[in-house]
Design a protein around this motif. Sequence first.
Motif, PDB file in Angstrom:
ATOM      1  N   ASP A   1      17.591 -55.899 113.968  1.00  0.00           N
ATOM      2  CA  ASP A   1      16.146 -56.067 113.815  1.00  0.00           C
ATOM      3  C   ASP A   1      15.464 -56.362 115.142  1.00  0.00           C
ATOM      4  O   ASP A   1      14.320 -55.949 115.372  1.00  0.00           O
ATOM      5  CB  ASP A   1      15.851 -57.180 112.809  1.00  0.00           C
TER       6      ASP A   1
ATOM      7  N   ARG B   1      12.367 -49.166 106.691  1.00  0.00           N
ATOM      8  CA  ARG B   1      13.098 -50.202 107.434  1.00  0.00           C
ATOM      9  C   ARG B   1      14.597 -50.072 107.212  1.00  0.00           C
ATOM     10  O   ARG B   1      15.392 -50.184 108.152  1.00  0.00           O
ATOM     11  CB  ARG B   1      12.586 -51.573 106.991  1.00  0.00           C
TER      12      ARG B   1
ATOM     13  N   ARG C   1      17.598 -49.289 109.896  1.00  0.00           N
ATOM     14  CA  ARG C   1      18.743 -50.200 110.062  1.00  0.00           C
ATOM     15  C   ARG C   1      20.065 -49.451 109.957  1.00  0.00           C
ATOM     16  O   ARG C   1      21.006 -49.726 110.717  1.00  0.00           O
ATOM     17  CB  ARG C   1      18.672 -51.307 109.005  1.00  0.00           C
TER      18      ARG C   1
END
Length: 214
Positions: free
Chosen positions: A138, A158, A162
């Motif tokens: 992150d 997101r 990741r």
Amino acid sequence: MKAQTIARELALLALPQLSKAQKKLAQSQPRELQLTLEEMMLKAIATLREETQEALETATAELQRSNDKLLNSQTRASDVSGAREMTTEAIELVQTAINRLGQALEMPELINNFNRPDVRSYALELLVKATEETAAIDTLLSKSLVDWQLGRLPKIDRDILRIAVTEIVYLGLEERIAINEAIELAKRYSDDQGRKLIKGVLRRVTEQLQSEMQ
């Protein structure tokens, strides 16, 4: 389809459960962590089965509504214009149902592929690393966002980011391949804006990684 491609999708479907159990996972022993993540993958597969059933039921209802509109166009329409409008609505419902059925028919094969040992193994590896290195992943992503915050991104975008960073940094996947695979996931699960954002962020991630190596 390659095992890693299928595993990537399985990991993406399981990732939403990680945020709910992140603290517990962080305190888990390696064996406990593996068992917990395997359970999450099974839940993801079960959810996919439920969504397939719901898609089939919705498509059935849409076809029934289409049939009702066609009947009404013949018996209840007051004029040609009204009949034409009902017929058009019926056709649109049929098209929607066909698209929904097409997606549902892909699911059994996808679910069967999720159960392949090579797929489950790579998906588990992805989830373990994504869990262990969440903070570092992150941080890297946050540095690569322009005028935006990671927490404000749609959850699916997101998670795709990741997964891509996990593969690039921790699993040694070639950057170009990781970006292309992330874009393919975005095409399936996100939208055009999300796809463009993911491509831009990952391009900046690779530039940042390359500058750190110099």
